[in-house]
Scaffold this motif. Sequence first.
Motif, PDB file in Angstrom:
ATOM      1  N   GLY A 100      -2.910  -0.020   1.004  1.00  0.00           N
ATOM      2  CA  GLY A 100      -1.717  -0.848   0.869  1.00  0.00           C
ATOM      3  C   GLY A 100      -1.656  -1.643  -0.409  1.00  0.00           C
ATOM      4  O   GLY A 100      -0.640  -2.201  -0.740  1.00  0.00           O
ATOM      5  N   GLU A 101      -2.752  -1.712  -1.132  1.00  0.00           N
ATOM      6  CA  GLU A 101      -2.785  -2.526  -2.337  1.00  0.00           C
ATOM      7  C   GLU A 101      -2.025  -1.849  -3.462  1.00  0.00           C
ATOM      8  O   GLU A 101      -2.145  -0.647  -3.690  1.00  0.00           O
ATOM      9  N   LEU A 102      -1.236  -2.638  -4.164  1.00  0.00           N
ATOM     10  CA  LEU A 102      -0.538  -2.169  -5.348  1.00  0.00           C
ATOM     11  C   LEU A 102      -1.271  -2.663  -6.592  1.00  0.00           C
ATOM     12  O   LEU A 102      -1.817  -3.758  -6.613  1.00  0.00           O
ATOM     13  N   PHE A 103      -1.233  -1.839  -7.632  1.00  0.00           N
ATOM     14  CA  PHE A 103      -1.814  -2.209  -8.917  1.00  0.00           C
ATOM     15  C   PHE A 103      -0.679  -2.288  -9.922  1.00  0.00           C
ATOM     16  O   PHE A 103       0.074  -1.336 -10.094  1.00  0.00           O
ATOM     17  N   PHE A 104      -0.581  -3.418 -10.579  1.00  0.00           N
ATOM     18  CA  PHE A 104       0.573  -3.692 -11.416  1.00  0.00           C
ATOM     19  C   PHE A 104       0.280  -3.512 -12.894  1.00  0.00           C
ATOM     20  O   PHE A 104      -0.835  -3.750 -13.365  1.00  0.00           O
ATOM     21  N   GLY A 105       1.336  -3.126 -13.618  1.00  0.00           N
ATOM     22  CA  GLY A 105       1.279  -3.098 -15.064  1.00  0.00           C
ATOM     23  C   GLY A 105       1.477  -4.480 -15.645  1.00  0.00           C
ATOM     24  O   GLY A 105       1.618  -5.475 -14.917  1.00  0.00           O
ATOM     25  N   GLU A 106       1.507  -4.521 -16.968  1.00  0.00           N
ATOM     26  CA  GLU A 106       1.570  -5.811 -17.651  1.00  0.00           C
ATOM     27  C   GLU A 106       2.969  -6.416 -17.617  1.00  0.00           C
ATOM     28  O   GLU A 106       3.139  -7.592 -17.902  1.00  0.00           O
ATOM     29  N   GLY A 107       3.954  -5.620 -17.318  1.00  0.00           N
ATOM     30  CA  GLY A 107       5.319  -6.128 -17.240  1.00  0.00           C
ATOM     31  C   GLY A 107       6.089  -5.956 -18.532  1.00  0.00           C
ATOM     32  O   GLY A 107       5.520  -5.884 -19.626  1.00  0.00           O
TER      33      GLY A 107
ATOM     34  N   GLY B  29       6.463  -6.071  14.421  1.00  0.00           N
ATOM     35  CA  GLY B  29       5.496  -4.992  14.570  1.00  0.00           C
ATOM     36  C   GLY B  29       4.209  -5.261  13.811  1.00  0.00           C
ATOM     37  O   GLY B  29       3.923  -6.390  13.403  1.00  0.00           O
ATOM     38  N   THR B  30       3.460  -4.220  13.620  1.00  0.00           N
ATOM     39  CA  THR B  30       2.183  -4.320  12.916  1.00  0.00           C
ATOM     40  C   THR B  30       2.422  -4.520  11.426  1.00  0.00           C
ATOM     41  O   THR B  30       3.245  -3.825  10.827  1.00  0.00           O
ATOM     42  N   VAL B  31       1.718  -5.470  10.857  1.00  0.00           N
ATOM     43  CA  VAL B  31       1.879  -5.748   9.432  1.00  0.00           C
ATOM     44  C   VAL B  31       0.521  -5.770   8.737  1.00  0.00           C
ATOM     45  O   VAL B  31      -0.507  -6.016   9.352  1.00  0.00           O
ATOM     46  N   ASN B  32       0.559  -5.486   7.457  1.00  0.00           N
ATOM     47  CA  ASN B  32      -0.568  -5.741   6.585  1.00  0.00           C
ATOM     48  C   ASN B  32      -0.137  -6.854   5.643  1.00  0.00           C
ATOM     49  O   ASN B  32       1.011  -6.868   5.180  1.00  0.00           O
ATOM     50  N   LEU B  33      -1.011  -7.775   5.375  1.00  0.00           N
ATOM     51  CA  LEU B  33      -0.636  -8.983   4.641  1.00  0.00           C
ATOM     52  C   LEU B  33      -1.484  -9.153   3.394  1.00  0.00           C
ATOM     53  O   LEU B  33      -2.682  -8.840   3.398  1.00  0.00           O
ATOM     54  N   PHE B  34      -0.865  -9.652   2.355  1.00  0.00           N
ATOM     55  CA  PHE B  34      -1.526  -9.763   1.058  1.00  0.00           C
ATOM     56  C   PHE B  34      -1.169 -11.098   0.400  1.00  0.00           C
ATOM     57  O   PHE B  34      -0.097 -11.647   0.615  1.00  0.00           O
ATOM     58  N   TRP B  35      -2.067 -11.557  -0.419  1.00  0.00           N
ATOM     59  CA  TRP B  35      -1.764 -12.596  -1.391  1.00  0.00           C
ATOM     60  C   TRP B  35      -2.115 -12.057  -2.773  1.00  0.00           C
ATOM     61  O   TRP B  35      -3.230 -11.571  -2.995  1.00  0.00           O
ATOM     62  N   TYR B  36      -1.123 -12.136  -3.670  1.00  0.00           N
ATOM     63  CA  TYR B  36      -1.312 -11.756  -5.056  1.00  0.00           C
ATOM     64  C   TYR B  36      -1.235 -13.014  -5.913  1.00  0.00           C
ATOM     65  O   TYR B  36      -0.549 -13.968  -5.566  1.00  0.00           O
ATOM     66  N   VAL B  37      -1.893 -12.966  -7.049  1.00  0.00           N
ATOM     67  CA  VAL B  37      -1.871 -14.099  -7.965  1.00  0.00           C
ATOM     68  C   VAL B  37      -1.505 -13.603  -9.362  1.00  0.00           C
ATOM     69  O   VAL B  37      -1.884 -12.505  -9.759  1.00  0.00           O
ATOM     70  N   GLN B  38      -0.755 -14.420 -10.066  1.00  0.00           N
ATOM     71  CA  GLN B  38      -0.382 -14.102 -11.437  1.00  0.00           C
ATOM     72  C   GLN B  38      -0.751 -15.287 -12.317  1.00  0.00           C
ATOM     73  O   GLN B  38      -0.048 -16.314 -12.312  1.00  0.00           O
ATOM     74  N   LEU B  47      -5.435 -11.028  -4.555  1.00  0.00           N
ATOM     75  CA  LEU B  47      -6.334 -12.141  -4.249  1.00  0.00           C
ATOM     76  C   LEU B  47      -7.103 -11.840  -2.962  1.00  0.00           C
ATOM     77  O   LEU B  47      -8.318 -12.010  -2.881  1.00  0.00           O
ATOM     78  N   LEU B  48      -6.376 -11.413  -1.943  1.00  0.00           N
ATOM     79  CA  LEU B  48      -6.994 -11.019  -0.678  1.00  0.00           C
ATOM     80  C   LEU B  48      -5.974 -10.261   0.162  1.00  0.00           C
ATOM     81  O   LEU B  48      -4.790 -10.265  -0.144  1.00  0.00           O
ATOM     82  N   LYS B  49      -6.486  -9.627   1.226  1.00  0.00           N
ATOM     83  CA  LYS B  49      -5.597  -8.853   2.084  1.00  0.00           C
ATOM     84  C   LYS B  49      -6.124  -8.840   3.511  1.00  0.00           C
ATOM     85  O   LYS B  49      -7.330  -8.991   3.747  1.00  0.00           O
ATOM     86  N   TYR B  50      -5.201  -8.671   4.439  1.00  0.00           N
ATOM     87  CA  TYR B  50      -5.551  -8.535   5.840  1.00  0.00           C
ATOM     88  C   TYR B  50      -4.965  -7.244   6.374  1.00  0.00           C
ATOM     89  O   TYR B  50      -3.773  -6.993   6.248  1.00  0.00           O
ATOM     90  N   PHE B  51      -5.841  -6.448   7.005  1.00  0.00           N
ATOM     91  CA  PHE B  51      -5.380  -5.226   7.663  1.00  0.00           C
ATOM     92  C   PHE B  51      -5.588  -5.313   9.158  1.00  0.00           C
ATOM     93  O   PHE B  51      -4.703  -4.984   9.942  1.00  0.00           O
TER      94      PHE B  51
END
Lengths: 113, 115
Positions: A100-107, B29-38, B47-51
């Motif tokens: 499920g993880e996405l890998f992003f470009g620099e934008g 329903g069933t979800v997968n959860l994520f935190w992304y950081v920029q 950053l992390l994920k839950y499956f």
Amino acid sequence: SQTIHQWPATLVQPVGSPLSLECTVEGTSNPNLYWYRQAAGRGLQLLFYSVGIGQISSEVPQNLSASRPQDRQFILSSKKLLLSDSGFYLCAWKGQSNTGELFFGEGSRLTVL
Amino acid sequence: AQSVSQHNHHVILSEAASLELGCNYSYGGTVNLFWYVQYPGQHLQLLLKYFSGDPLVKGIKGFEAEFIKSKFSFNLRKPSVQWSDTAEYFCAVTLDQTGANNLFFGTGTRLTVIP
């Protein structure tokens, strides 16, 4: 290792001009590819995704189009830009491992004047 | 339609303060959860994920998040923030395990940590 690149990094275009943003992925085969737009205060909006060559799905109606001419190439286009097309465009890929993880470009930052 | 809500748009903290960023989703329903950081000038990264399994997940740089199914929440926490945590944080949800597995993002929370 896998890498993703998109270009150009910055683009300033007049209203009504065409657009072409390109994204390429290396080190993986048959990835799912995505175009997102990040607008200030509005988070990331999914624009298009592709599960294979020539297969494009659009999430929102808009002035933009996408194409996938090769397995690892994803192109975002417009024939005539609008002011509202300004924003930060992100390309991303997801492998077949289904984490499920996405890998992003620099934008690519697009400013339409 | 499914949605992801991050109610804090901008959070300002002093170094060593504790952090909690809220994230709620609307999907039964069933979800997968994520935190992304920029981080400033950098690309989005996970950053992390839950499956499945333990609802308390630990990520990089001392971050953790807890999935509370009854509250449809996946809040991000860190006991003591550092100046280097200044960044924009995005919560994201994916709703299915197959196909495009599209990721839906919240609007993001900008964190500013004051030294």
